[in-house]
Scaffold this active site. Structure first.
Site, PDB file in Angstrom:
ATOM      1  N   LYS A   1       5.267 -47.667  19.198  1.00 32.38           N
ATOM      2  CA  LYS A   1       5.351 -47.708  20.570  1.00 32.38           C
ATOM      3  C   LYS A   1       4.764 -48.660  21.628  1.00 32.38           C
ATOM      4  CE  LYS A   1       7.282 -43.609  20.030  1.00 32.38           C
ATOM      5  NZ  LYS A   1       8.885 -43.450  20.389  1.00 32.38           N
TER       6      LYS A   1
ATOM      7  N   TYR B   1       3.032 -45.703  13.948  1.00 34.99           N
ATOM      8  CA  TYR B   1       3.436 -45.188  15.278  1.00 34.99           C
ATOM      9  C   TYR B   1       2.953 -45.864  16.257  1.00 34.99           C
ATOM     10  CZ  TYR B   1       4.907 -41.567  18.664  1.00 34.99           C
ATOM     11  OH  TYR B   1       5.653 -40.781  19.509  1.00 34.99           O
TER      12      TYR B   1
HETATM   13  N1  LIG Z   1       6.582 -34.652  20.960  1.00 30.75           N
HETATM   14  C1  LIG Z   1       5.674 -35.511  21.532  1.00 30.75           C
HETATM   15  O1  LIG Z   1       4.555 -35.010  21.626  1.00 30.75           O
HETATM   16  C2  LIG Z   1       5.818 -36.791  21.737  1.00 30.75           C
HETATM   17  C3  LIG Z   1       4.819 -37.549  22.568  1.00 30.75           C
HETATM   18  C4  LIG Z   1       5.058 -38.826  23.045  1.00 30.75           C
HETATM   19  C5  LIG Z   1       6.459 -39.411  22.704  1.00 30.75           C
HETATM   20  N2  LIG Z   1       7.392 -38.705  21.824  1.00 30.75           N
HETATM   21  C6  LIG Z   1       8.695 -39.420  21.620  1.00 30.75           C
HETATM   22  O2  LIG Z   1       9.640 -38.583  21.971  1.00 30.75           O
HETATM   23  C7  LIG Z   1      10.777 -38.996  21.396  1.00 30.75           C
HETATM   24  C8  LIG Z   1      11.567 -37.623  20.911  1.00 30.75           C
HETATM   25  O3  LIG Z   1      11.002 -36.897  20.001  1.00 30.75           O
HETATM   26  P1  LIG Z   1      10.565 -35.200  20.120  1.00 30.75           P
HETATM   27  O4  LIG Z   1       9.131 -35.055  20.345  1.00 30.75           O
HETATM   28  O5  LIG Z   1      11.557 -34.697  21.117  1.00 30.75           O
HETATM   29  O6  LIG Z   1      11.033 -34.985  18.674  1.00 30.75           O
HETATM   30  P2  LIG Z   1      11.968 -34.125  17.924  1.00 30.75           P
HETATM   31  O7  LIG Z   1      11.932 -34.255  16.472  1.00 30.75           O
HETATM   32  O8  LIG Z   1      11.963 -32.558  18.695  1.00 30.75           O
HETATM   33  O9  LIG Z   1      13.385 -34.729  18.400  1.00 30.75           O
HETATM   34  C9  LIG Z   1      13.919 -36.060  17.892  1.00 30.75           C
HETATM   35  C10 LIG Z   1      15.110 -36.024  17.346  1.00 30.75           C
HETATM   36  O10 LIG Z   1      15.253 -37.458  16.798  1.00 30.75           O
HETATM   37  C11 LIG Z   1      16.140 -37.315  15.738  1.00 30.75           C
HETATM   38  N3  LIG Z   1      16.116 -38.241  14.806  1.00 30.75           N
HETATM   39  C12 LIG Z   1      15.269 -38.709  13.979  1.00 30.75           C
HETATM   40  N4  LIG Z   1      15.139 -39.813  13.243  1.00 30.75           N
HETATM   41  C13 LIG Z   1      16.426 -40.108  13.362  1.00 30.75           C
HETATM   42  C14 LIG Z   1      17.251 -41.251  13.179  1.00 30.75           C
HETATM   43  N5  LIG Z   1      17.145 -42.236  12.262  1.00 30.75           N
HETATM   44  N6  LIG Z   1      18.669 -41.131  13.597  1.00 30.75           N
HETATM   45  C15 LIG Z   1      19.177 -40.428  14.464  1.00 30.75           C
HETATM   46  N7  LIG Z   1      18.152 -39.386  14.984  1.00 30.75           N
HETATM   47  C16 LIG Z   1      17.266 -39.058  14.571  1.00 30.75           C
HETATM   48  C17 LIG Z   1      15.792 -36.012  15.193  1.00 30.75           C
HETATM   49  O11 LIG Z   1      16.640 -35.243  14.132  1.00 30.75           O
HETATM   50  C18 LIG Z   1      15.551 -35.145  16.154  1.00 30.75           C
HETATM   51  O12 LIG Z   1      16.644 -34.126  16.633  1.00 30.75           O
HETATM   52  C19 LIG Z   1      10.213 -39.774  20.159  1.00 30.75           C
HETATM   53  O13 LIG Z   1      10.768 -41.047  20.348  1.00 30.75           O
HETATM   54  C20 LIG Z   1       8.757 -39.434  20.245  1.00 30.75           C
HETATM   55  O14 LIG Z   1       8.173 -40.609  19.648  1.00 30.75           O
HETATM   56  C21 LIG Z   1       7.149 -37.262  21.366  1.00 30.75           C
END
Ligand SMILES: NC(=O)c1ccc[n+]([C@@H]2O[C@H](COP(=O)([O-])OP(=O)(O)OC[C@H]3O[C@@H](n4cnc5c(N)ncnc54)[C@H](O)[C@@H]3O)[C@@H](O)[C@H]2O)c1
Length: 248
Positions: free
Chosen positions: A156, A152
């Site tokens: 990123k 990861y």
């Molecule tokens: N939640 C955190 O703490 C956090 C922190 C930093 C960055 N992020 C980033 O934010 C972004 C969103 O994550 P989130 O926290 O909202 O997670 P989440 O799991 O709530 O939402 C992510 C969505 O992406 C979809 N998804 C996953 N794989 C997929 C694929 N192969 N094709 C299409 N859709 C797909 C999932 O079904 C889900 O609905 C990600 O890139 C994650 O790395 C999250």
């Protein structure tokens, strides 16, 4: 928030079924955008559809596959004004010696290759009109080595490089590309420790430095700003949206 900032604009939001992507899709729709929501989960998209308005479209599919990207573009044409590359998955906090090929390919396939394919596809349409805005979701894990496992973290950091390179090549052609780097956000992302070594190494750092968990709306607001004309002279920025974590 304005009701017309994205009037007559078509914006693709990946990962729209949950968390940051869902909050972004809803915010853009409230501000007048025609949203094309993409997610691997049809069930999650069904919950979203009724809230997006009649012009919106949703596409379910795995974004690490070119076929899904082709279907998204078929639903989007002839015009796209913005792309929010939000879809992403976590690793199992595994350090380098514990990486499996399967997990490496899975994490890089979604977080990086999917983002590249989606961006490559919209660029061809944006270049025809000489305008567009792309926002990638990176992470605090792209700012340091101590916020996730190795796959990861690598994915990123690569998002940052992808953002900078895309901004370099296409800002002179009217297309901006930026990233947000969130800290911890309350979403459905799965983040289970599968490594004892990582737990022992990261645990004390997390306890000492991690800021309070943010709500997805806070990240969506920053993504919407970067997508909008309010950020007309911003390109190549990696914006921490992390409660000050990057400053520690
Ligand atoms: N939640 C955190 O703490 C956090 C922190 C930093 C960055 N992020 C980033 O934010 C972004 C969103 O994550 P989130 O926290 O909202 O997670 P989440 O799991 O709530 O939402 C992510 C969505 O992406 C979809 N998804 C996953 N794989 C997929 C694929 N192969 N094709 C299409 N859709 C797909 C999932 O079904 C889900 O609905 C990600 O890139 C994650 O790395 C999250």
């Amino acid at each position: 928030m304005s009701e017309s900032r994205f009037q007559d604009r078509t914006i693709i939001v990946t990962g729209a079924g949950s968390g940051i992507g869902r909050a972004t899709a809803l915010r853009l729709a409230r501000e007048g955008a025609r949203v094309i929501g993409v997610d691997i989960s049809r069930e999650r998209l069904q919950h979203l559809e009724s809230e997006l308005g009649p012009d919106a479209a949703t596409i379910d599919g795995d974004l690490s596959r070119q076929l899904t990207v082709d279907r998204v573009m078929a639903a989007t044409r002839p015009r796209v004004d913005g792309l929010a590359n939000v879809a992403g998955i976590m690793d199992g906090f595994e350090p380098t010696a514990e990486i499996t090929d399967e997990n490496w390919d899975r994490v890089l396939g979604v977080n990086l290759t999917g983002m590249m394919r989606m961006t490559r596809a919209v660029l061809s349409l944006m270049l025809e009109r000489g305008q567009g805005s792309i926002v990638n979701v990176g992470s605090e894990a792209g700012q340091r080595g101590s916020a996730a496992g190795t796959p990861y973290t690598v994915s990123k950091h690569a998002v940052n490089g992808f953002t900078l390179s895309t901004a370099f090549f296409y800002t002179p052609k009217g297309i901006r590309c930026n990233a947000v780097a969130p800290g911890p956000v309350a979403t459905n992302i799965e983040a289970d420790f599968r490594s004892t070594h990582a737990q022992e190494r990261l645990g004390p750092i997390f306890q000492a430095t991690v800021p309070p968990v943010a709500q997805p709306d806070a990240i969506a607001a920053a993504i919407a700003w970067l997508l909008s004309d309010d950020a007309s002279d911003v390109s190549g920025a990696i914006l921490p949206v992390d409660g000050g974590w990057a400053a520690i």
